[in-house]
Scaffold this active site. Structure first.
Site, PDB file in Angstrom:
ATOM      1  N   PHE A  78      -4.540  -7.703  -6.217  1.00 35.57           N
ATOM      2  CA  PHE A  78      -4.384  -6.246  -6.098  1.00 35.57           C
ATOM      3  C   PHE A  78      -5.708  -5.514  -6.326  1.00 35.57           C
ATOM      4  N   ALA A  80      -8.802  -3.439  -6.519  1.00 39.80           N
ATOM      5  CA  ALA A  80      -9.532  -2.698  -5.485  1.00 39.80           C
ATOM      6  C   ALA A  80      -9.893  -1.328  -6.026  1.00 39.80           C
ATOM      7  N   THR A 121      -3.204  -2.647   2.876  1.00 45.86           N
ATOM      8  CA  THR A 121      -2.631  -1.319   3.078  1.00 45.86           C
ATOM      9  C   THR A 121      -2.371  -1.054   4.552  1.00 45.86           C
ATOM     10  N   ASP A 122      -1.415  -0.163   4.809  1.00 41.12           N
ATOM     11  CA  ASP A 122      -1.159   0.228   6.207  1.00 41.12           C
ATOM     12  C   ASP A 122      -2.312   1.036   6.803  1.00 41.12           C
ATOM     13  N   GLU A 123      -3.198   1.537   5.931  1.00 36.20           N
ATOM     14  CA  GLU A 123      -4.299   2.382   6.433  1.00 36.20           C
ATOM     15  C   GLU A 123      -5.275   1.615   7.320  1.00 36.20           C
ATOM     16  N   TYR A 148     -12.725   3.650   2.383  1.00 32.54           N
ATOM     17  CA  TYR A 148     -11.699   2.839   1.701  1.00 32.54           C
ATOM     18  C   TYR A 148     -10.964   1.946   2.689  1.00 32.54           C
ATOM     19  N   LYS A 152     -10.845  -2.219   3.126  1.00 30.27           N
ATOM     20  CA  LYS A 152      -9.618  -3.023   3.063  1.00 30.27           C
ATOM     21  C   LYS A 152      -9.447  -3.812   4.366  1.00 30.27           C
ATOM     22  N   LYS A 187      -3.829  10.805  -7.614  1.00 36.60           N
ATOM     23  CA  LYS A 187      -3.084  10.593  -6.369  1.00 36.60           C
ATOM     24  C   LYS A 187      -2.085  11.723  -6.147  1.00 36.60           C
ATOM     25  N   ILE A 189       1.253  12.443  -5.384  1.00 32.08           N
ATOM     26  CA  ILE A 189       2.522  12.768  -6.057  1.00 32.08           C
ATOM     27  C   ILE A 189       2.315  13.050  -7.541  1.00 32.08           C
ATOM     28  N   ARG A 212       3.347  10.673   5.189  1.00 30.58           N
ATOM     29  CA  ARG A 212       3.165   9.389   4.528  1.00 30.58           C
ATOM     30  C   ARG A 212       4.540   8.719   4.425  1.00 30.58           C
ATOM     31  N   ASP A 270      -9.257  20.644   3.332  1.00 31.64           N
ATOM     32  CA  ASP A 270      -8.691  19.389   3.829  1.00 31.64           C
ATOM     33  C   ASP A 270      -9.631  18.223   3.536  1.00 31.64           C
ATOM     34  N   ARG A 271      -9.074  17.022   3.523  1.00 30.47           N
ATOM     35  CA  ARG A 271      -9.856  15.779   3.380  1.00 30.47           C
ATOM     36  C   ARG A 271     -10.601  15.513   4.687  1.00 30.47           C
ATOM     37  N   ALA A 272     -11.876  15.129   4.612  1.00 31.61           N
ATOM     38  CA  ALA A 272     -12.627  14.773   5.828  1.00 31.61           C
ATOM     39  C   ALA A 272     -11.974  13.560   6.490  1.00 31.61           C
TER      40      ALA A 272
HETATM   41  P1  NAD Z   1      -5.305   1.439  -8.731  1.00 32.26           P
HETATM   42  O1  NAD Z   1      -6.585   2.132  -8.421  1.00 32.26           O
HETATM   43  O2  NAD Z   1      -4.250   2.142  -9.489  1.00 32.26           O
HETATM   44  O3  NAD Z   1      -5.603   0.084  -9.540  1.00 32.26           O
HETATM   45  C1  NAD Z   1      -6.645  -0.771  -9.181  1.00 32.26           C
HETATM   46  C2  NAD Z   1      -6.900  -1.711 -10.344  1.00 32.26           C
HETATM   47  O4  NAD Z   1      -7.964  -2.613  -9.953  1.00 32.26           O
HETATM   48  C3  NAD Z   1      -7.386  -0.990 -11.612  1.00 32.26           C
HETATM   49  O5  NAD Z   1      -6.706  -1.490 -12.741  1.00 32.26           O
HETATM   50  C4  NAD Z   1      -8.863  -1.321 -11.673  1.00 32.26           C
HETATM   51  O6  NAD Z   1      -9.394  -1.372 -12.989  1.00 32.26           O
HETATM   52  C5  NAD Z   1      -8.891  -2.700 -11.028  1.00 32.26           C
HETATM   53  N1  NAD Z   1     -10.210  -3.018 -10.475  1.00 32.26           N
HETATM   54  C6  NAD Z   1     -11.000  -2.214  -9.715  1.00 32.26           C
HETATM   55  N2  NAD Z   1     -12.159  -2.853  -9.454  1.00 32.26           N
HETATM   56  C7  NAD Z   1     -12.086  -4.078 -10.034  1.00 32.26           C
HETATM   57  C8  NAD Z   1     -12.955  -5.191 -10.093  1.00 32.26           C
HETATM   58  N3  NAD Z   1     -14.145  -5.162  -9.490  1.00 32.26           N
HETATM   59  N4  NAD Z   1     -12.545  -6.284 -10.757  1.00 32.26           N
HETATM   60  C9  NAD Z   1     -11.343  -6.316 -11.376  1.00 32.26           C
HETATM   61  N5  NAD Z   1     -10.485  -5.289 -11.371  1.00 32.26           N
HETATM   62  C10 NAD Z   1     -10.848  -4.180 -10.691  1.00 32.26           C
HETATM   63  O7  NAD Z   1      -4.759   0.929  -7.322  1.00 32.26           O
HETATM   64  P2  NAD Z   1      -3.276   0.738  -6.799  1.00 32.26           P
HETATM   65  O8  NAD Z   1      -2.818   1.997  -6.197  1.00 32.26           O
HETATM   66  O9  NAD Z   1      -2.481   0.080  -7.845  1.00 32.26           O
HETATM   67  O10 NAD Z   1      -3.551  -0.295  -5.613  1.00 32.26           O
HETATM   68  C11 NAD Z   1      -3.538  -1.689  -5.856  1.00 32.26           C
HETATM   69  C12 NAD Z   1      -3.725  -2.423  -4.542  1.00 32.26           C
HETATM   70  O11 NAD Z   1      -2.705  -2.056  -3.630  1.00 32.26           O
HETATM   71  C13 NAD Z   1      -5.041  -2.119  -3.842  1.00 32.26           C
HETATM   72  O12 NAD Z   1      -5.527  -3.305  -3.255  1.00 32.26           O
HETATM   73  C14 NAD Z   1      -4.657  -1.106  -2.766  1.00 32.26           C
HETATM   74  O13 NAD Z   1      -5.541  -1.178  -1.676  1.00 32.26           O
HETATM   75  C15 NAD Z   1      -3.280  -1.587  -2.409  1.00 32.26           C
HETATM   76  N6  NAD Z   1      -2.349  -0.602  -1.865  1.00 32.26           N
HETATM   77  C16 NAD Z   1      -2.119   0.567  -2.547  1.00 32.26           C
HETATM   78  C17 NAD Z   1      -1.163   1.463  -2.062  1.00 32.26           C
HETATM   79  C18 NAD Z   1      -0.860   2.751  -2.790  1.00 32.26           C
HETATM   80  O14 NAD Z   1      -0.077   3.559  -2.296  1.00 32.26           O
HETATM   81  N7  NAD Z   1      -1.411   3.002  -3.973  1.00 32.26           N
HETATM   82  C19 NAD Z   1      -0.474   1.168  -0.882  1.00 32.26           C
HETATM   83  C20 NAD Z   1      -0.748  -0.018  -0.206  1.00 32.26           C
HETATM   84  C21 NAD Z   1      -1.670  -0.901  -0.718  1.00 32.26           C
HETATM   85  O1  DAU Z   2      -0.945   4.169   2.847  1.00 35.14           O
HETATM   86  C1  DAU Z   2      -1.328   3.411   1.748  1.00 35.14           C
HETATM   87  C2  DAU Z   2      -2.409   4.135   0.963  1.00 35.14           C
HETATM   88  O2  DAU Z   2      -1.761   5.214   0.291  1.00 35.14           O
HETATM   89  C3  DAU Z   2      -3.107   3.229  -0.036  1.00 35.14           C
HETATM   90  O3  DAU Z   2      -3.829   2.239   0.665  1.00 35.14           O
HETATM   91  C4  DAU Z   2      -4.065   4.029  -0.931  1.00 35.14           C
HETATM   92  O4  DAU Z   2      -4.598   3.186  -1.933  1.00 35.14           O
HETATM   93  C5  DAU Z   2      -3.288   5.152  -1.578  1.00 35.14           C
HETATM   94  O5  DAU Z   2      -4.164   5.951  -2.351  1.00 35.14           O
HETATM   95  C6  DAU Z   2      -2.600   5.995  -0.520  1.00 35.14           C
HETATM   96  O6  DAU Z   2      -3.579   6.678   0.292  1.00 35.14           O
HETATM   97  P1  DAU Z   2      -3.399   8.226   0.705  1.00 35.14           P
HETATM   98  O7  DAU Z   2      -4.730   8.757   1.009  1.00 35.14           O
HETATM   99  O8  DAU Z   2      -2.316   8.372   1.715  1.00 35.14           O
HETATM  100  O9  DAU Z   2      -2.813   8.792  -0.709  1.00 35.14           O
HETATM  101  P2  DAU Z   2      -3.131  10.116  -1.556  1.00 35.14           P
HETATM  102  O10 DAU Z   2      -2.183  10.089  -2.695  1.00 35.14           O
HETATM  103  O11 DAU Z   2      -4.568  10.263  -1.841  1.00 35.14           O
HETATM  104  O12 DAU Z   2      -2.708  11.273  -0.547  1.00 35.14           O
HETATM  105  C7  DAU Z   2      -1.421  11.302   0.061  1.00 35.14           C
HETATM  106  C8  DAU Z   2      -1.398  12.485   1.035  1.00 35.14           C
HETATM  107  O13 DAU Z   2      -1.472  13.704   0.288  1.00 35.14           O
HETATM  108  C9  DAU Z   2      -2.578  12.524   1.983  1.00 35.14           C
HETATM  109  O14 DAU Z   2      -2.131  13.071   3.226  1.00 35.14           O
HETATM  110  C10 DAU Z   2      -3.569  13.485   1.325  1.00 35.14           C
HETATM  111  C11 DAU Z   2      -2.639  14.480   0.666  1.00 35.14           C
HETATM  112  N1  DAU Z   2      -3.101  15.116  -0.574  1.00 35.14           N
HETATM  113  C12 DAU Z   2      -3.639  14.316  -1.562  1.00 35.14           C
HETATM  114  C13 DAU Z   2      -4.040  14.870  -2.761  1.00 35.14           C
HETATM  115  C14 DAU Z   2      -4.644  14.021  -3.854  1.00 35.14           C
HETATM  116  C15 DAU Z   2      -2.935  16.471  -0.778  1.00 35.14           C
HETATM  117  O15 DAU Z   2      -2.421  17.191   0.116  1.00 35.14           O
HETATM  118  N2  DAU Z   2      -3.316  17.026  -1.963  1.00 35.14           N
HETATM  119  C16 DAU Z   2      -3.861  16.284  -2.969  1.00 35.14           C
HETATM  120  O16 DAU Z   2      -4.177  16.847  -4.033  1.00 35.14           O
END
Ligand code: NAD
Ligand code: DAU
Length: 332
Positions: A78, A80, A121-123, A148, A152, A187, A189, A212, A270-272
């Site tokens: 996991f 990242a 990730t689906d991204e 990012y 991935k 993040k 939510i 999303r 907006d996000r770039a």
């Molecule tokens: P997160 O940022 O909450 O957690 C990442 C963890 O990795 C942290 O505990 C951090 O300390 C650790 N980490 C970072 N760099 C490291 C390193 N060099 N060595 C060891 N540990 C390290 O991320 P998350 O949202 O839990 O995502 C976990 C995985 O799931 C990632 O690979 C992400 O790409 C993938 N993913 C996330 C989502 C999402 O919605 N959050 C969706 C699909 C896939």
């Molecule tokens: O699809 C999987 C991905 O989902 C994972 O690979 C990533 O690790 C995870 O962070 C997430 O990426 P997103 O960029 O989709 O998630 P985020 O929570 O950053 O944003 C979700 C949506 O909300 C996106 O369209 C941007 C928007 N947003 C985000 C923030 C932080 C806002 O509108 N306002 C905000 O404050």
């Protein structure tokens, strides 16, 4: 799969995965985590010491990774850098951890013969138009948008190359957006939930029409365990729970649940390169491996998550001011 090494297990999804394994399996777990800003010891604190051990270290450090990998039956990778907005401010750690870190894990499993499951990730597939009936499948071409998602995507290609060239026993999953307990308040939510709990307003990027495809982190965990145990080596499985929502609708649900008017939000910069829509077709995982999500009702899962953040203010409040100041400096 009795001894499982979980990289990034002190982060959001990794810690949820550890909870899932402790509750539903007999596995013993070693977490390897660098404890970056995104990690939290509290997320693992309730787990039994005799089943879960935390090793603080970097997945890009072969001297740490090699012996650990050799001691385990499987690695679930996991770890990242995970936040798109951070990758726009500074891509460097994303290249180091997501690419060099995955390379280091691959070299270790190659030497030790350990089974690997790589979390992606689906991204990696880029984005879809709002009115496109299509959803991502395992056959969708890669087309990442951000530093990012490009990092991935690169890590997925490394895994496939190590499977084909060196016979590494690996599977890959690409999951949609997760929600649930222990997600960092940077993040979407948790940021909006904690803004509203604090009496502030949700901050929506641009028009808020982006979609999303939400899945509860516990459903992601059950899918990963299913793939680790029953998936075919070399295969990719998409994980999703049919949870497509616009950002505006999610914000309105949070506001309504917390008793505020549904239009009480702000639109910010907006996000770039902001991806418009993600959507997962998880037919392969469901038909081939029989997986089903348990949190089929997003509104109910979101309500539980809101309540979790209400009950865990001690956990997130120390980070709130800094997180919001970082966003405010970017007009977000
Ligand atoms: P997160 O940022 O909450 O957690 C990442 C963890 O990795 C942290 O505990 C951090 O300390 C650790 N980490 C970072 N760099 C490291 C390193 N060099 N060595 C060891 N540990 C390290 O991320 P998350 O949202 O839990 O995502 C976990 C995985 O799931 C990632 O690979 C992400 O790409 C993938 N993913 C996330 C989502 C999402 O919605 N959050 C969706 C699909 C896939
Ligand atoms: O699809 C999987 C991905 O989902 C994972 O690979 C990533 O690790 C995870 O962070 C997430 O990426 P997103 O960029 O989709 O998630 P985020 O929570 O950053 O944003 C979700 C949506 O909300 C996106 O369209 C941007 C928007 N947003 C985000 C923030 C932080 C806002 O509108 N306002 C905000 O404050």
């Amino acid at each position: 799969m009795n001894r499982v090494l979980v990289t990034g297990g002190a982060g959001f999804i990794g810690s949820n995965f550890c909870h899932h394994l402790v509750t539903h399996t007999d596995a013993n777990i070693t977490v390897l985590d660098k404890m970056t800003y995104a990690a939290s010891r509290e997320s693992l604190a309730a787990l039994p010491d005799d089943r879960v051990e935390l090793v603080v270290g970097d997945v890009a450090d072969g001297a740490v990774v090699d012996p650990l990998v050799a001691e385990h039956d499987a690695v679930v990778h996991f770890a990242a850098e995970s936040h798109n907005d951070n990758s726009l401010s500074d891509p460097s750690p994303f290249i180091q951890t997501n690419l060099v870190g995955t390379f280091t894990i691959l070299e270790a499993v190659r030497k030790a013969g350990t089974r690997l499951h790589h979390i992606s990730t689906d991204e990696v597939y880029g984005d879809l138009e709002l009115d496109d009936p299509a959803r991502f499948t395992e056959a969708t071409p890669y087309n990442p948008s951000s530093p990012y998602s490009a990092s991935k995507a690169g890590s997925d290609h490394l895994v496939r190359a190590w499977v084909r060239s060196f016979g590494v026993r690996a599977t890959i999953s690409n999951c949609s957006n997760n929600y649930g307990p222990w997600q960092h308040i940077e993040k979407f939510i948790p940021r909006q939930i904690t803004n509203v709990i604090d009496g502030g307003r949700p901050k929506v990027y641009g028009a808020g029409l982006n979609v999303r495809d939400w899945i509860h982190a516990d459903d992601h965990s059950s899918a990963v365990w299913t793939i680790l145990n029953h998936g075919r080596i070399g295969e990719t499985y998409l994980i999703g729970a049919d949870g497509e929502e616009t950002n505006l609708d999610v914000v309105r649900m949070i506001l309504a649940h917390l008793g505020r008017p549904e239009d009480d939000f702000e639109q910010v910069t907006d996000r770039a390169g902001h991806d418009m829509r993600y959507a997962i077709d998880s037919t392969k995982l469901r038909t081939e491996l029989g997986w089903q999500p348990q949190f089929a009702d997003f509104a109910a899962g979101l309500a539980r998550t809101i309540e979790w953040y209400q009950e865990h203010q001690d956990w997130w409040r120390p980070h709130k001011q800094h997180t919001e100041a970082t966003y405010a400096a970017k007009g977000q």
